[in-house]
Design a protein around this motif. Structure first.
Motif, PDB file in Angstrom:
ATOM      1  N   PRO A 397      40.114  31.449  53.457  1.00  0.00           N
ATOM      2  CA  PRO A 397      39.379  31.817  52.242  1.00  0.00           C
ATOM      3  C   PRO A 397      39.521  33.313  51.976  1.00  0.00           C
ATOM      4  N   LYS A 398      39.770  33.676  50.724  1.00  0.00           N
ATOM      5  CA  LYS A 398      40.085  35.059  50.383  1.00  0.00           C
ATOM      6  C   LYS A 398      39.309  35.493  49.139  1.00  0.00           C
ATOM      7  N   VAL A 399      39.153  36.813  49.000  1.00  0.00           N
ATOM      8  CA  VAL A 399      38.635  37.414  47.772  1.00  0.00           C
ATOM      9  C   VAL A 399      39.794  38.180  47.144  1.00  0.00           C
ATOM     10  N   PHE A 400      40.160  37.838  45.914  1.00  0.00           N
ATOM     11  CA  PHE A 400      41.346  38.392  45.270  1.00  0.00           C
ATOM     12  C   PHE A 400      40.965  39.687  44.549  1.00  0.00           C
ATOM     13  N   MET A 401      41.703  40.781  44.859  1.00  0.00           N
ATOM     14  CA  MET A 401      41.293  42.119  44.451  1.00  0.00           C
ATOM     15  C   MET A 401      42.226  42.790  43.455  1.00  0.00           C
ATOM     16  N   THR A 402      43.536  42.697  43.655  1.00  0.00           N
ATOM     17  CA  THR A 402      44.469  43.466  42.830  1.00  0.00           C
ATOM     18  C   THR A 402      45.672  42.616  42.431  1.00  0.00           C
ATOM     19  N   HIS A 403      46.381  43.078  41.411  1.00  0.00           N
ATOM     20  CA  HIS A 403      47.636  42.456  40.982  1.00  0.00           C
ATOM     21  C   HIS A 403      48.651  43.554  40.684  1.00  0.00           C
ATOM     22  N   SER A 404      49.882  43.371  41.128  1.00  0.00           N
ATOM     23  CA  SER A 404      50.952  44.319  40.807  1.00  0.00           C
ATOM     24  C   SER A 404      52.225  43.561  40.470  1.00  0.00           C
ATOM     25  N   VAL A 405      53.023  44.147  39.604  1.00  0.00           N
ATOM     26  CA  VAL A 405      54.294  43.562  39.162  1.00  0.00           C
ATOM     27  C   VAL A 405      55.396  44.587  39.379  1.00  0.00           C
ATOM     28  N   GLU A 406      56.429  44.202  40.120  1.00  0.00           N
ATOM     29  CA  GLU A 406      57.594  45.058  40.342  1.00  0.00           C
ATOM     30  C   GLU A 406      58.661  44.667  39.328  1.00  0.00           C
ATOM     31  N   GLY A 407      58.888  45.517  38.338  1.00  0.00           N
ATOM     32  CA  GLY A 407      59.857  45.205  37.302  1.00  0.00           C
ATOM     33  C   GLY A 407      59.881  46.279  36.237  1.00  0.00           C
ATOM     34  N   ASN A 408      60.510  45.968  35.106  1.00  0.00           N
ATOM     35  CA  ASN A 408      60.663  46.963  34.043  1.00  0.00           C
ATOM     36  C   ASN A 408      59.632  46.811  32.935  1.00  0.00           C
ATOM     37  N   SER A 409      58.622  45.937  33.132  1.00  0.00           N
ATOM     38  CA  SER A 409      57.567  45.782  32.122  1.00  0.00           C
ATOM     39  C   SER A 409      56.337  45.166  32.758  1.00  0.00           C
ATOM     40  N   ILE A 434      48.621  50.208  35.289  1.00  0.00           N
ATOM     41  CA  ILE A 434      49.091  51.585  35.428  1.00  0.00           C
ATOM     42  C   ILE A 434      50.467  51.532  36.083  1.00  0.00           C
ATOM     43  N   GLU A 435      51.444  52.248  35.503  1.00  0.00           N
ATOM     44  CA  GLU A 435      52.816  52.248  36.034  1.00  0.00           C
ATOM     45  C   GLU A 435      52.991  53.381  37.034  1.00  0.00           C
ATOM     46  N   ARG A 436      53.485  53.033  38.225  1.00  0.00           N
ATOM     47  CA  ARG A 436      53.780  54.004  39.266  1.00  0.00           C
ATOM     48  C   ARG A 436      55.122  53.658  39.901  1.00  0.00           C
ATOM     49  N   GLU A 437      56.129  54.501  39.633  1.00  0.00           N
ATOM     50  CA  GLU A 437      57.460  54.360  40.227  1.00  0.00           C
ATOM     51  C   GLU A 437      58.022  52.945  40.073  1.00  0.00           C
ATOM     52  N   GLY A 438      57.954  52.434  38.872  1.00  0.00           N
ATOM     53  CA  GLY A 438      58.568  51.143  38.588  1.00  0.00           C
ATOM     54  C   GLY A 438      57.736  49.939  38.958  1.00  0.00           C
ATOM     55  N   THR A 439      56.489  50.159  39.405  1.00  0.00           N
ATOM     56  CA  THR A 439      55.583  49.061  39.709  1.00  0.00           C
ATOM     57  C   THR A 439      54.307  49.230  38.896  1.00  0.00           C
ATOM     58  N   TYR A 440      53.815  48.129  38.340  1.00  0.00           N
ATOM     59  CA  TYR A 440      52.630  48.156  37.483  1.00  0.00           C
ATOM     60  C   TYR A 440      51.449  47.576  38.262  1.00  0.00           C
ATOM     61  N   TYR A 441      50.372  48.380  38.368  1.00  0.00           N
ATOM     62  CA  TYR A 441      49.211  48.008  39.176  1.00  0.00           C
ATOM     63  C   TYR A 441      47.981  47.827  38.299  1.00  0.00           C
ATOM     64  N   SER A 442      47.048  46.945  38.794  1.00  0.00           N
ATOM     65  CA  SER A 442      45.728  46.846  38.181  1.00  0.00           C
ATOM     66  C   SER A 442      44.766  46.185  39.165  1.00  0.00           C
ATOM     67  N   ASP A 443      43.509  46.665  39.168  1.00  0.00           N
ATOM     68  CA  ASP A 443      42.449  45.935  39.852  1.00  0.00           C
ATOM     69  C   ASP A 443      42.122  44.683  39.046  1.00  0.00           C
ATOM     70  N   MET A 444      41.768  43.612  39.752  1.00  0.00           N
ATOM     71  CA  MET A 444      41.383  42.382  39.070  1.00  0.00           C
ATOM     72  C   MET A 444      39.903  42.435  38.725  1.00  0.00           C
ATOM     73  N   ILE A 492      49.760  39.713  44.845  1.00  0.00           N
ATOM     74  CA  ILE A 492      48.303  39.627  44.777  1.00  0.00           C
ATOM     75  C   ILE A 492      47.722  40.274  46.032  1.00  0.00           C
ATOM     76  N   GLY A 493      46.790  41.256  45.843  1.00  0.00           N
ATOM     77  CA  GLY A 493      46.093  41.868  46.961  1.00  0.00           C
ATOM     78  C   GLY A 493      44.765  41.168  47.192  1.00  0.00           C
ATOM     79  N   TYR A 494      44.394  40.964  48.449  1.00  0.00           N
ATOM     80  CA  TYR A 494      43.161  40.245  48.754  1.00  0.00           C
ATOM     81  C   TYR A 494      42.530  40.803  50.027  1.00  0.00           C
ATOM     82  N   ILE A 495      41.258  40.429  50.246  1.00  0.00           N
ATOM     83  CA  ILE A 495      40.585  40.685  51.516  1.00  0.00           C
ATOM     84  C   ILE A 495      40.048  39.358  52.020  1.00  0.00           C
ATOM     85  N   THR A 496      39.828  39.277  53.336  1.00  0.00           N
ATOM     86  CA  THR A 496      39.262  38.061  53.912  1.00  0.00           C
ATOM     87  C   THR A 496      37.828  37.884  53.427  1.00  0.00           C
ATOM     88  N   SER A 497      37.483  36.662  53.032  1.00  0.00           N
ATOM     89  CA  SER A 497      36.127  36.393  52.589  1.00  0.00           C
ATOM     90  C   SER A 497      35.142  36.611  53.732  1.00  0.00           C
TER      91      SER A 497
END
Length: 513
Positions: A397-409, A434-444, A492-497
């Motif tokens: 079981p997990k708590v989902f925290m962040t999402h990131s996409v490695e690409g050009n958009s 938010i774009e950082r060095e070709g990767t797009y990050y966001s908190d969920m 997908i970034g997560y922490i243990t529930s």
């Protein structure tokens, strides 16, 4: 012999199918008779076989040929016996039958004559000893289509396989005639469409119009194999001339650490094809069981037996009901032999052209796979959509925290959903990343279905105040508006529930490519 084993990653409970065919390679020092199939049809077929329409039917009929113009008369439910129409082509020798048909009294035209008149000159050598094959030779050709067709096409020929339900498209004449000439269907043809009567012989009246595929045979000491391009065509059968027998072999297929027998057959000839040995993997077979082919008792001495094997694993079958009056587009996988997916577009007609693919809507032609106009369908621009299930550590079981996409958009819209004890939904829009060095990050953000957020709260309030999504897996749906899109990974970034001791981590997760 030519024994071998295949390593697998199957587990107990899996259902599998093993499809295979075998053929032999003859020693170089042995005199042998080789049987060769012509590269071309015996009649000039000019219509693309995959795109035949009803309007083409009459054209195809005019291109095909009857078994013989000498047919006799049909009176009171039976053919009248007389020497004018009975050829006596009842032998297992195609050359004998071909000559019998051509030498009939009043004979003018026939499938046998078409075959006999063929003359092929290849590399300065002319081959003109072709004949109309027997049903046994047609059966061998049918079972070896997967081996022969690539060679035939590579050398400019017309493939044996006929993917159409019409008999005049898929059927070849055999040279055999019934010993009971008064039957209504004294001769036969064979279907070469595996999805529609494939490999079956059908009794026919002689006036029917079908295709002609000629064969020839010769003796040689050359080192040759079934599937070789040789002396005017492609080899489909080899017989040892010294022993006058077809090489045969016994085969046992075993599976798992206990070598459990799952198939056993004796006296298999070159060209044998099995449409599928179906097996349910059990604990007796074990995990990752080996599948072994064991050859014994070959009557051909040191002949080497070659085996082509394909193994399929049954996946969950999905049924979808289409309402009356509605249309949908389904896709068939030839490799998996099943319908595998559907598409959102529903054209009126599909067609191929050269190596391309096209469809028609409202009578207008649209070209598919156009690299210069990506995401353009039927006069409209559409986004790229990617869906997948994030199931890293599926029991945790997990708590989902962040999402990131490695690409050009970054995605223009991303939706998330978990379905464990209840349904939880959340989403991100383009401006959240938010774009950082070709990767797009966001908190969920939080669950918009959270009952603890007031009923009068805005959608934005629900995202900000809702509980973080949690569960063992997460459904992810992304929409991109970038035309020249390049995406390497979705993370997908997560922490243990809380309440669970299994270590978790932020980051990582399944990657969608």
């Amino acid at each position: 012999m030519s024994n071998f084993c295949i390593n697998t990653d199957f587990n107990p409970g899996d259902e599998i199918k093993i499809v295979f065919d075998i053929h032999n390679e003859v020693p170089t020092t042995t005199d042998k008779t080789v049987y060769i199939v012509d590269l071309q049809e015996g009649t000039p077929h000019t219509i693309a076989e995959q795109n035949i329409t009803q309007s083409d039917y009459q054209i195809i009929q005019s291109q095909n040929i009857h078994w013989s113009n000498v047919r006799g008369s049909y009176v009171n439910g039976a053919w009248q016996t007389n020497e004018d129409f009975y050829a006596g082509a009842t032998s297992s020798d195609g050359v004998y039958n071909t000559n019998k048909i051509i030498n009939q009294t009043k004979h003018q035209t026939s499938a046998a004559k078409i075959a006999s008149d063929i003359s092929r000159t290849i590399s300065g050598v002319t081959y003109n000893d072709w004949y109309l094959p027997t049903q046994g030779e047609l059966s061998t050709l049918y079972h070896l289509m997967d081996v022969l067709d690539p060679v035939i096409v590579a050398n400019g020929g017309s493939k044996l396989r006929k993917n159409h339900s019409w008999a005049i498209v898929k059927n070849y004449w055999a040279s055999w005639e019934s010993a009971s000439p008064t039957t209504t269907n004294p001769v036969i043809s064979m279907s070469f469409n595996p999805n529609s009567g494939g490999g079956a012989t059908f009794g026919r009246p002689k006036h029917n119009l079908y295709r002609v595929r000629a064969v020839r045979r010769m003796t040689t000491t050359d080192n040759v194999s079934v599937g070789d391009f040789y002396k005017g065509g492609v080899i489909f059968k080899i017989i040892d001339s010294d022993t006058a027998i077809t090489p045969e072999v016994d085969l046992d297929i075993t599976m798992g650490y206990a070598n459990t027998n799952i198939f056993s057959a004796n006296d298999l000839a070159s060209g044998y094809s099995n449409s599928g040995v179906e097996v349910s993997v059990t604990s007796t077979h074990g995990s990752s069981p080996d599948i072994c082919f064991n050859y014994t008792n070959s009557n051909a001495g040191n002949y080497q037996w070659t085996t082509n094997v394909r193994i399929f694993k049954k996946v969950e079958e999905v049924e979808e009901e289409i309402s009356v009056g509605k249309r949908t587009t389904l896709a068939w996988s030839e490799a998996a032999q099943r319908w595998v997916t559907r598409y959102s577009f529903t054209p009126e007609y599909f067609s191929t052209y050269k190596t391309g693919f096209a469809s028609f809507v409202n009578g207008r032609l649209f070209i598919h796979d156009d690299s210069n106009n990506k995401n353009y369908f039927y006069n409209g621009k559409y986004p790229t959509q990617v869906c997948y299930v994030e199931n890293v550590e599926p029991s945790q079981p997990k708590v989902f925290m962040t999402h990131s996409v490695e690409g050009n958009s970054e995605p223009s819209l991303t939706k998330f959903e978990t379905i464990d004890n209840w349904t939880m939904n959340s989403d991100l829009v383009k401006g959240d990343y938010i774009e950082r060095e070709g990767t797009y990050y966001s908190d969920m953000f939080g669950d918009v279905n959270d009952p603890n957020v007031g009923d009068n709260a805005t959608y934005g309030d629900k995202l900000m105040r809702g509980t973080k999504l949690r569960g063992q897996y997460l459904k992810v749906f992304m929409t991109f508006r970038q035309e020249d899109l390049e995406v390497k990974h979705s993370n997908i970034g997560y922490i243990t529930s809380k309440g669970h001791t299994t270590n978790g981590s932020r980051g990582g997760g399944q990657k969608a490519r």
